[in-house]
Design a protein around this motif. Structure first.
Motif, mmCIF file in Angstrom:
data_model
loop_
_atom_site.group_PDB
_atom_site.id
_atom_site.type_symbol
_atom_site.label_atom_id
_atom_site.label_comp_id
_atom_site.label_asym_id
_atom_site.label_seq_id
_atom_site.Cartn_x
_atom_site.Cartn_y
_atom_site.Cartn_z
ATOM 1 N N MET A 89 -3.004 -7.482 -2.308
ATOM 2 C CA MET A 89 -3.858 -5.985 -2.806
ATOM 3 C C MET A 89 -5.270 -6.374 -3.242
ATOM 4 O O MET A 89 -5.389 -7.324 -3.402
ATOM 5 C CB MET A 89 -2.696 -6.029 -4.069
ATOM 6 C CG MET A 89 -3.144 -4.661 -4.813
ATOM 7 S SD MET A 89 -2.182 -4.262 -6.426
ATOM 8 C CE MET A 89 -2.935 -5.361 -7.677
ATOM 9 N N ALA A 134 -2.514 2.834 -7.334
ATOM 10 C CA ALA A 134 -1.362 2.344 -8.259
ATOM 11 C C ALA A 134 -1.606 3.087 -9.502
ATOM 12 O O ALA A 134 -0.716 3.491 -10.273
ATOM 13 C CB ALA A 134 -1.143 0.950 -8.397
ATOM 14 N N GLY A 170 4.690 6.056 -9.379
ATOM 15 C CA GLY A 170 5.273 4.977 -10.253
ATOM 16 C C GLY A 170 6.232 4.850 -11.281
ATOM 17 O O GLY A 170 7.033 4.295 -11.730
ATOM 18 N N LEU A 227 5.759 -2.969 -9.979
ATOM 19 C CA LEU A 227 6.079 -3.642 -8.478
ATOM 20 C C LEU A 227 5.972 -4.967 -8.576
ATOM 21 O O LEU A 227 5.073 -5.455 -8.946
ATOM 22 C CB LEU A 227 5.029 -2.797 -7.620
ATOM 23 C CG LEU A 227 5.450 -3.298 -6.181
ATOM 24 C CD1 LEU A 227 6.771 -2.731 -5.605
ATOM 25 C CD2 LEU A 227 4.126 -2.712 -5.214
ATOM 26 N N TRP A 246 1.759 3.801 -12.022
ATOM 27 C CA TRP A 246 2.433 2.404 -12.203
ATOM 28 C C TRP A 246 1.762 1.731 -13.545
ATOM 29 O O TRP A 246 0.717 1.911 -13.750
ATOM 30 C CB TRP A 246 1.997 1.680 -10.857
ATOM 31 C CG TRP A 246 2.605 2.189 -9.708
ATOM 32 C CD1 TRP A 246 2.361 2.948 -8.566
ATOM 33 C CD2 TRP A 246 3.939 1.856 -9.126
ATOM 34 N NE1 TRP A 246 3.082 3.525 -7.685
ATOM 35 C CE2 TRP A 246 4.426 2.501 -7.777
ATOM 36 C CE3 TRP A 246 4.944 0.738 -9.431
ATOM 37 C CZ2 TRP A 246 5.396 2.432 -7.343
ATOM 38 C CZ3 TRP A 246 6.133 0.612 -8.424
ATOM 39 C CH2 TRP A 246 6.268 1.396 -7.639
ATOM 40 N N LEU A 276 2.641 1.721 -3.482
ATOM 41 C CA LEU A 276 1.971 1.824 -4.695
ATOM 42 C C LEU A 276 1.236 3.391 -4.408
ATOM 43 O O LEU A 276 0.584 4.026 -5.374
ATOM 44 C CB LEU A 276 0.906 0.898 -5.086
ATOM 45 C CG LEU A 276 1.433 -0.516 -5.414
ATOM 46 C CD1 LEU A 276 0.367 -1.531 -5.395
ATOM 47 C CD2 LEU A 276 1.922 -0.297 -6.745
ATOM 48 N N LYS A 302 0.860 -1.089 -0.013
ATOM 49 C CA LYS A 302 0.106 -0.013 0.189
ATOM 50 C C LYS A 302 1.042 1.329 0.087
ATOM 51 O O LYS A 302 0.539 2.178 -0.878
ATOM 52 C CB LYS A 302 -1.046 0.003 1.318
ATOM 53 C CG LYS A 302 -1.802 1.291 1.181
ATOM 54 C CD LYS A 302 -2.713 1.090 2.608
ATOM 55 C CE LYS A 302 -3.726 2.272 2.674
ATOM 56 N NZ LYS A 302 -4.608 2.237 3.452
ATOM 57 N N VAL A 326 1.598 -4.654 -11.561
ATOM 58 C CA VAL A 326 2.026 -5.045 -10.364
ATOM 59 C C VAL A 326 2.095 -6.618 -10.497
ATOM 60 O O VAL A 326 1.305 -7.338 -10.929
ATOM 61 C CB VAL A 326 0.895 -4.954 -9.042
ATOM 62 C CG1 VAL A 326 1.426 -5.637 -7.869
ATOM 63 C CG2 VAL A 326 0.823 -3.362 -9.018
#
Length: 157
Positions: A76, A84, A58, A63, A89, A54, A51, A92
């Motif tokens: 998650m 995210a 990003g 990640l 990002w 993210l 948490k 993940v």
């Protein structure tokens, strides 16, 4: 998305410059093709670091979370996945479980995980950030490029 990378073609071009993770991760996000520089977390049934990380910019990174393949708790859920997206990002990869998979499937985010479990994880913050991980005998260093699509995951050596 015109710049999407096909891992099979990439492997044909670059071969031994790349390592392939043989673990059969499920594609659970709205984007099936994603890539970027790696950030890492090692944790076990505790998603506080996921948490936190993210929730930071990003900048197109992916990640990679080594949850030690535990499917007992989710690392998650949809709210963390949405953060995210908001923070830029690319994706993940979780060696573990997620929850809220239908909501996550609608987000413009690449997500690969072993499966799902509705059970929440601990939130004590135990774990390590930006450390070398080894998943399926593949060494994953922070900063190397990762490429993901429905065929699998490639990591730069």
């Amino acid at each position: 998305m015109s710049d999407q990378v096909n891992t099979a073609d990439l492997y044909d071009e670059r071969g031994e410059e790349l390592e392939s993770i043989a673990v059969q991760f499920q594609n659970l996000g709205g984007h099936t093709h994603f890539s970027g520089p790696v950030r890492t977390i090692r944790c076990f049934e505790d998603n506080a670091l996921v948490k936190t990380v993210l929730n930071t910019p990003g900048e197109g990174a992916v990640l990679v979370v080594d949850g030690q393949a535990s499917l007992r708790t989710a690392l998650m859920g949809d709210l963390i996945a949405a953060s995210a997206v908001e923070n830029g990002w690319s994706g993940v990869v979780i060696n573990g479980a997620i929850r809220d998979r239908e909501a996550i499937a609608r987000l413009p985010l690449g997500v690969k995980a072993l499966g799902s479990n509705p059970k929440k994880s601990a939130k004590t913050g135990v774990g390590e950030v930006d450390v070398e991980l080894i998943i399926d005998r593949v060494r994953i260093q922070p900063g190397v490029m990762i490429y993901c699509d429905p065929d699998g995951i490639l990591i730069e050596r």
